[in-house]
Scaffold this motif. Sequence first.
Motif, PDB file in Angstrom:
ATOM      1  N   TYR A  86     -67.331 -20.100 -50.804  1.00 23.00           N
ATOM      2  CA  TYR A  86     -67.294 -18.601 -50.329  1.00 23.00           C
ATOM      3  C   TYR A  86     -66.103 -18.458 -50.697  1.00 23.00           C
ATOM      4  O   TYR A  86     -65.353 -16.831 -50.676  1.00 23.00           O
ATOM      5  N   GLN A 115     -65.138 -14.499 -49.769  1.00 22.81           N
ATOM      6  CA  GLN A 115     -65.745 -14.206 -48.624  1.00 22.81           C
ATOM      7  C   GLN A 115     -66.174 -14.867 -47.860  1.00 22.81           C
ATOM      8  O   GLN A 115     -65.469 -15.830 -48.109  1.00 22.81           O
ATOM      9  N   LYS A 122     -67.495 -17.200 -44.695  1.00 21.76           N
ATOM     10  CA  LYS A 122     -68.787 -17.712 -44.555  1.00 21.76           C
ATOM     11  C   LYS A 122     -70.085 -16.624 -43.747  1.00 21.76           C
ATOM     12  O   LYS A 122     -69.287 -16.300 -42.823  1.00 21.76           O
TER      13      LYS A 122
END
Length: 443
Positions: A272, A277, A279
Amino acid sequence: MSATMLSPPAFAADSVPLQIIVSKDKQSLTVYEGETVVARSRISSGKAGHDTPTGIFSILEKRKYHESNIYSNAPMPFMQRITWSGIALHEGNVPNYPASHGCVRLPSGFATKLYGLTERGAHVIVTDADVVPQRIEDVVLFSPRKPLPPGTLMTDVDLRTASIKASPKKPVEVAMNVAPANPNRATDALPPQPDDLEEAQTHALRILITRRTDRETLMDAQKLLEEMGFETGGSDGYVGPLTRSAVAGFKRWKGLKQTGPMISGEFIDALYASAGQPKPPAGQIMVRQNFEPLFEAPVGIKAPEVALGTHLFTVDKIDRSIESADWHAVTLPNVLSDATMKRLGITMAADAKLPGAAKAALDRIEISQDVRDRIETLMADGTSVTINDESLGPETGKGTDFVTLTKSSKSEMVAVQDIGSTPAAEPRAKRSIIRYQGGVGLY
């Protein structure tokens, strides 16, 4: 009286959502419309060694006459199946004690009337102690949306594949992200027409809110790996040679150790971070319609270390003109084993006896507006929401709604067949039987 029809007009109405509650302790069956009792009957459930499983079910199949394929072709008139592994409601001998091989036997007159009044998909709740639906209001519950203009039925929400397991010989069914009204998204699909939307709104949704499992974690990992250029063979949540190769390749790239669990916390953190991004949250929402998967997406769970418990919410009296509906809730006792609690990261069990347990569970759920918009556009009378901690049970599969099996104690063995997170196979006339403690039903 063996059976009492308390409110015949309620049964006469078309498509009135009914809910059937079976109490094994009382050896009784009660039919509800909302919180109103419309029928009662005595029953005979499974005898010792052939206990009727408890949980949240729905009517999967109806036959006016059926013969058991397990017990010497024993007759089962007005059979209403609630599991593909052999549990059903049907006419039979009803003494004043449990006597069946797992099914719920009904007196003949009541079995006939009930058969004519129910539809496939109607919920059947089987409990030890009796439970009663209660009216509930909560901002987390869905409210029906006014009719939307063409082109907005599907939102931009990032949806996962709608197939439970991709077959190498068949195309993968995908919940498409089609939004024709959005000029920034290219699509060859036609905008949904008003008649199509009205048709979709006549079928109740089945919604499950639960904790993410290893399958959902892997599905999202596969998607991120593919976006980075790795070939995983599809984001279906199942490990194959391509997925193993992709994970190993990513670990080599990031200098992660190749030994230990394939999907480790270290791997997820690095994946991630590389994708830029956050999680995903601890929960997920899964939606079905007409016994088929529709879509699923992540949801948040506040205080994930506390068990959610097991709850069923059902809606009726939907009025889109004023965006109103009536919701009712039932909370079921469901004891999680120590091993299950450890696997799910739960340190505090749920207490089904606490007042407001259903509302407390709802208030911990965080659903994105995109997902909420889509559900509120499609919801119809009879739509239901199940909340549980254990995701898909072994009875949930192709041709079913979400089936939740419950346990009254940690020592109770619900199913001796270890199916893990893989849903039940497509029902067939001759198939392996999931055996509950002491045996199965079909008589």
